[in-house]
Every structure is written in C-alpha cells, then in structure tokens.
Design an enzyme around this catalytic site. Sequence first.
Site, PDB file in Angstrom:
ATOM      1  N   SER A 157       4.293   2.158   8.258  1.00  0.00           N
ATOM      2  CA  SER A 157       3.909   1.384   7.190  1.00  0.00           C
ATOM      3  C   SER A 157       5.378   1.193   6.533  1.00  0.00           C
ATOM      4  O   SER A 157       5.896   2.168   6.292  1.00  0.00           O
ATOM      5  CB  SER A 157       2.751   1.635   6.490  1.00  0.00           C
ATOM      6  OG  SER A 157       1.515   1.100   7.008  1.00  0.00           O
ATOM      7  N   HIS A 177       0.622  -1.210   0.176  1.00  0.00           N
ATOM      8  CA  HIS A 177      -0.014   0.029   0.041  1.00  0.00           C
ATOM      9  C   HIS A 177       0.689   1.227  -0.030  1.00  0.00           C
ATOM     10  O   HIS A 177       0.303   2.424  -0.332  1.00  0.00           O
ATOM     11  CB  HIS A 177      -1.098  -0.066   1.152  1.00  0.00           C
ATOM     12  CG  HIS A 177      -0.761   0.229   2.459  1.00  0.00           C
ATOM     13  ND1 HIS A 177      -0.008  -0.827   3.472  1.00  0.00           N
ATOM     14  CD2 HIS A 177      -0.103   1.349   3.255  1.00  0.00           C
ATOM     15  CE1 HIS A 177       0.150  -0.232   4.548  1.00  0.00           C
ATOM     16  NE2 HIS A 177       0.117   1.075   4.381  1.00  0.00           N
ATOM     17  N   ASP A 214       1.285  -7.541   2.315  1.00  0.00           N
ATOM     18  CA  ASP A 214       1.401  -6.219   1.966  1.00  0.00           C
ATOM     19  C   ASP A 214       2.728  -5.679   1.928  1.00  0.00           C
ATOM     20  O   ASP A 214       3.597  -5.124   2.708  1.00  0.00           O
ATOM     21  CB  ASP A 214       0.918  -5.696   3.283  1.00  0.00           C
ATOM     22  CG  ASP A 214       0.441  -4.316   2.969  1.00  0.00           C
ATOM     23  OD1 ASP A 214       0.976  -3.556   1.638  1.00  0.00           O
ATOM     24  OD2 ASP A 214      -0.437  -3.636   3.627  1.00  0.00           O
TER      25      ASP A 214
HETATM   26  N1  ARG Z   1      -4.511   0.601   7.779  1.00  0.00           N
HETATM   27  C1  ARG Z   1      -3.490   0.381   7.228  1.00  0.00           C
HETATM   28  C2  ARG Z   1      -2.696   2.023   7.446  1.00  0.00           C
HETATM   29  O1  ARG Z   1      -3.177   2.794   8.016  1.00  0.00           O
HETATM   30  C3  ARG Z   1      -3.327   0.047   5.898  1.00  0.00           C
HETATM   31  C4  ARG Z   1      -3.791   0.843   4.824  1.00  0.00           C
HETATM   32  C5  ARG Z   1      -4.157   0.229   3.250  1.00  0.00           C
HETATM   33  N2  ARG Z   1      -4.860  -0.710   3.237  1.00  0.00           N
HETATM   34  C6  ARG Z   1      -6.310  -0.656   2.838  1.00  0.00           C
HETATM   35  N3  ARG Z   1      -7.097  -1.672   2.726  1.00  0.00           N
HETATM   36  N4  ARG Z   1      -6.718   0.363   2.573  1.00  0.00           N
HETATM   37  O2  ARG Z   1      -2.373   2.665   6.550  1.00  0.00           O
HETATM   38  N1  ASP Z   2      -1.350   1.412   7.942  1.00  0.00           N
HETATM   39  C1  ASP Z   2      -0.324   2.186   8.643  1.00  0.00           C
HETATM   40  C2  ASP Z   2       0.373   3.204   7.875  1.00  0.00           C
HETATM   41  O1  ASP Z   2       0.463   2.970   6.586  1.00  0.00           O
HETATM   42  C3  ASP Z   2       0.357   1.819   9.987  1.00  0.00           C
HETATM   43  C4  ASP Z   2      -0.525   2.166  11.301  1.00  0.00           C
HETATM   44  O2  ASP Z   2      -1.303   2.980  11.160  1.00  0.00           O
HETATM   45  O3  ASP Z   2      -0.502   1.124  12.152  1.00  0.00           O
HETATM   46  O4  ASP Z   2       1.368   3.877   7.935  1.00  0.00           O
END
Ligand code: ARG
Ligand code: ASP
Length: 721
Positions: A656, A88, A224
């Site tokens: 991330s 991502h 990921d």
């Molecule tokens: N929650 C994670 C972070 O804040 C991954 C986000 C990307 N994945 C998604 N399904 N949108 O960024």
């Molecule tokens: N998914 C988050 C990021 O993209 C990481 C987190 O918030 O734990 O940085």
Amino acid sequence: MLQRIVKPLVMAALLLLSQLTYATEGMWLPQLLSGLNEKEMKGMGMKINASDIYNINKGSLKDAIVSFGGFCTAEVISSQGLLLTNHHCGYDAIQKHSSLQNNFLENGFWAKTAAEELPNPGLFVSFIVRIDDVTKAALQDVKPGMSERERQSAIDKRINEIRQNAKKESWQETMVKPFFEGNQYFLFVTETYRDVRLVGAPPSSIGKFGSDTDNWVWPRHTGDFSMFRVYAGKDGRPAPYSQDNVPLTPKHFLPISMKGVKPNDFTMVLGFPGRTTEYLPSEAVKQTVQVLDAAKVEMRDAALKIMDGYMRKDEQIKIQYAAKYASTANAWKKWQGEMLGIKQSNGISKKQQYEATYRQLLNSNTTLKQQYAGVLDTLNALYRQIQPYAQTRDYYSELVKNAEIFTAADRLIDFLADVREKGEGQYESLRQQFLESMQSFYKNYNARVDHDVCASLLELYGKGVPKQYAGAEYAQLSAESNNDGRALADKIFNLSGLTSLDKLKAFVQQPYNAVVAQMWKDPATRMAMALRKGFVDNVSKPLADLQSNINRLQRTYMQSQMDVMGSKKRFYPDANSTLRVTYGKVDGYSPRDAIHYDFYTYLDGVMEKYVPGDYEFDVPAKLRDLYKNKDYGRYGVNGRMPVCFIASNHTTGGNSGSPALDANGHLIGLNFDRTWEGTMSDINYDPSICRNIMVDIRYVLFIVDKFAGCTRLVDEMKLVP
Ligand code: ARG
Ligand code: ASP
C-alpha cells in the site's frame, strides 16, 4: 473414446501451465533484475534499463522509494522531499492531529505553507542505500545435523559480524534478512529519517470513499492518498525533529506522467510487500483456507456483527469502534476472498499437480532423490499434525483479541508480574504507568458491546477447541456456567473489576498483596488466566516444536524445489518486508461466466455510488460541483475524470502506498488494494484473476489542485505531458 484421449491431453496442458511462472507473477529483488528479469520486462514494453531501477553509483528509482513507518510504502515526488502514500497509511497520523474542532479525517487537511506542515513523533521513513548477498558468510558455520536452535545461533553470530564489518556511513543502519526460507541472506544498508511531516490529506469521503463495503473490491472509486514531507538536518542527513530541519533533497524523485494508461501497457510497482507464502505444500494451503481462515472468519463474523449493530444505533460507540472495526474487518474480508479464490481457481489441486511433477522429476534424478527423498511427504504429514494446535492458537488469539476484557485482564496480569519482578518498591510508579496506559484503552471501550462479543466468542471457542487443548481450568469455569457462553459472559461482566476505568482504579487502589489476592478471584482475570494456562500447558510447546520442524523442512523443500524444477520454474523469494519490484500489464479480468471487469473507473462511478449523508458513500459538495461543471483542469480526458485502474502486478499487504510506474519509470498511479477474486495471491498467484488496484495519479493531482486548491504542491512536482 474421445474422453480417453482428450483428458490426458488436457491434464498435460494443465500440468505444463502450473509449472510455468507467469510473466506477471513474482516479487523480485531489485539488485537481481538485470540477470533475471530485464529481458522479459523489456519484452513486455519497459523502456528503461534494470540499472535505472537499482544502481549504487548514481540516483535510480529505488532512491525514490521508502518504507513508510515499517508498515506501508511511500515515494518521493519532488526535489523537496515531498512524499506520496495512501490515505489509509497516513490514517493514524491524520487521526492524531484531529480533534472535534479540527477534524482532519472528516474534512481533510492541507498545509498552505511549509510552516503549517505537521510533525509526527514516532513516524519514520527508510531508504535503501545498498543490498548485498551475504549468504556464504551468514551460513559458513552451519553444519549438517545441527538443531534449529544451534543453526540459528551460528547464523546470528555471523550476521552480527557481517553487520559490524559492513561498509557504511556513520548515520546509516544495517540489517540482514533471510530469503527463500533461510537458504539465502541479504544485507541491507538503509538510511532512516525521523522528521516526517504531514502535508495534506483529502477528507475521508474521498480518501476512504466506499470504506469497508468497497474494500478488496473492484470496481473502486477511492482517492486513497495522503502526502508527507521528509525533513533532514542542514547537511541533508537524518536528524531528529527540529524547527531548523530542511526539506530533504533526494537522490532521485519520480517524474509524473500525465498520459494515463491503455490496456496491455507495461506497469511496475516498487515497494515493501510484507508477507507471502507461495511455496507451501498442498496440505498447508488446504489447512490455511479450510481450517485456519475458516476459524478466524467465524470468530470475526460474530464480533463484527455485534459491533456493527451497536455502531449503527449509537454515535458515541461508532466513534469508539470505527478504527477497531475497520482493522478487524480488513483481514476478515481478505480471508474470505482468499478462501473463495483458492476454491474457484482450484488452488489445492493445482498444488497437488505441481507436487506430482516435482515428485516425478525428483525420482528421475538419482542424486537429488538421495538428497531430498521424503521431504515433501514428511512436510505434508507435519502440517496434518500441527493442524489442531494451529487451529486452537487461532481460536485463542481471536478470542483474547476481540473480547477486549481479556486484553484488559492480560495487561493487569502483566503489570502485577512486572511488580513482582522489579520489587514492591516500584508498585506506586508502575501503577501510575499502568493506569495511564489503560486510559486510552477505556476511551474506546464500551462494556455492553464487549459483553455481547465476549458471550458470542466464548460460545464459539467452547465449540471449536477440543477439551484437551482448552485445559482443566477453563473446563471448570465453563462448567460452573453450564458451558454456556452467555452465562459465562454475564458472570464476568456483572462481577469483574475491569469493565470500566473507574472500577479498575478502585481495584488497583489497594495495596499490592490485596490486588494480587483479588486478581485471583476476579472472574475476568480468572478466565484470562485459565485460557492462557490451557494454551501454554497444552498447545504452545507442541506447536513450537512442530513449527520448528516445519520451518526446517520448508527450507529444505524450498531448496529442493529450486534444484528439482531447475529451469522449468523461476523462483522469487516470499515477501518479507524488503524492497521488491513486481511488473505486469494494465488489464481487466473475467472472474466468472459472463462477467467481465473493465480496467478503468471514472468520477461518474463515484457519483453513481453517491449516497447523501452515508458514512461510506457520501461525496463532498465541492467534488459534486467540479463534476457537474466538468471542471477537471488539465487532469481530465475527453471530458471525464479517471479515478482508479487495475493491472496484473503481484502485490500484497505493505505494498500500500507503492508507486505504479510506466515503461519510462514515471509515476502513473498509487497502489492501494487488490481485487476480491485475487486476494489468494498471497498463497497461490493466478494471473487470470489477480489484479492490484491503483488510484490514477491524475485523480490525485486533481484533488490536490482543483478540489483542495493546494497548487503549491503540484508546482513543486515534475509533470511529464
Ligand atoms: N484492503 C486494503 C489493504 O489491505 C485497504 C485497507 C484500508 N481500507 C479499509 N477500508 N479498511 O490494506
Ligand atoms: N491494502 C494493502 C496494504 O495496505 C495492499 C494489499 O494487500 O494489496 O498494504
């Protein structure tokens, strides 16, 4: 009777607990580990020294970690500048190289040779060369009684000097950042490489497996990751993209452990966490979750539901809105987790208990009492005062962001203002630029979707924002449509010249003066201007004034917490996109009665979730075959393929792509998310339920090697058996 004795005891124990900073809480500065954390880290199992993590005289772990484009983290995993980060995080780059014929998002991408690695203009990575404490120099002109603005300009002047005088090589950059709300300042010398090429990415059905449904949730089964490579000039220094550039030879790269992890194993995560607010007073925590998160979630609930409805019915709309949906849903879901987590962990009353202890200690120390009396009360009062303005700001920004017609209107208004400023002689060329920039906007725009979003959000805005803040112009427009969101949207979408690129082209085809005249009549720009005027006239000034007071008092409150709590609490600065180290242990957790989460997931779990053809839970045929044949090569354990695991490392957005390292500083996983119950860690970390989610490095290698057959990449890594 027993109640009367037990209750105070329990309260005292709780109080004590809330005062401790747990071993796993904190995002620590790498250059201060030897003094603050090394002993504890070793006690938790770390086998290397703090000087192996941060060292300015020889290669150390920090030399393998980069800020990836300023929004994620990545790490060097070979002597040839190979970079690992999240899927991502690489998503934009992968998408830009994708077309219908070569859909790398859908099918994955693997450069079979170095020559096939793809450049990404605009993408950069930064290494940290050195970090120095420059607090004294930065603050030397600050005098008591200065206004916030005077203070800032006194500091800015010194920062300029500090940066100019910093010892560095000609190709390096400098940056000075405030810590602890402006009580401390650190200088960073950095090295930025701008030739960063895409090397490999799995298909989304692996890299984004589970998509929005699984986002922020454990158990997780996402691979990921994506891979890039840093290129440098022949001299090894940063150089703009050129075919003649060569792979970077890094000062350090991460060896990869093939051992896997067990419960209670020491882990640490190095990376660039973006923003946390761990030292807010209780009023601010309450406001964040009960008022601000709630308002934003309410607006996005409505917008997302509408987008989803259209995306499910219409393939074209699905393509247009997939990325917007994902980014809108990411924060939306996190805020809900945050609201829930603060509630379930009694975050507000814990803050209040902490404040009671703080007050008690403060009042028992005459000097400190003189210095800090009233700070906390005033701060809490200021947060109560700012509430309606902050809430209006959030309603306003959610409205103009999610109802895209207002984004288009704002851009038209800004374009015309630009012409007015630069002179009508520039009209023609500025118009060309404007239309070009709007082309990408309309490429992913559907007026039917936006009409419904706009109707729904205008309705919520009308209900949520008090009249005196929305302003007279908005009230007038709203009254013309009987204060009905749908009627307002009907009018806008029936009559505006902004609902398609063709209409916009016709709109701005006219001479400048005619366009300006028509802008005042167009219902979309009229509403956008009314909304903006309401905000500027009634909200932005008091909001900024209150915020500036809050910032000043937050700074004092921060310092006072450090002075008052003394050795009872260990303080780490809030995240601010600078390099940090966090450490914890591999560990499951129990969020609710009778529920316990294990710490590991396996490929079996991917297959359990498999839904053929589903856009979130499809599984590629090749992976199903590998599973069926248990063909895991050297990456499986006891006939199973590990996928993800969790630990109690304190991470946030920006982490991330961060490496998860074992006690020896070897790579064991790749951080990419947090668990649902623990997303409140940004405001109130709770070690019993806050967990970060990592993909096991052996799953990454398995996908690269066995699934994609890109063995050349594994060959350049250093695997430790
Ligand atoms: N929650 C994670 C972070 O804040 C991954 C986000 C990307 N994945 C998604 N399904 N949108 O960024
Ligand atoms: N998914 C988050 C990021 O993209 C990481 C987190 O918030 O734990 O940085």
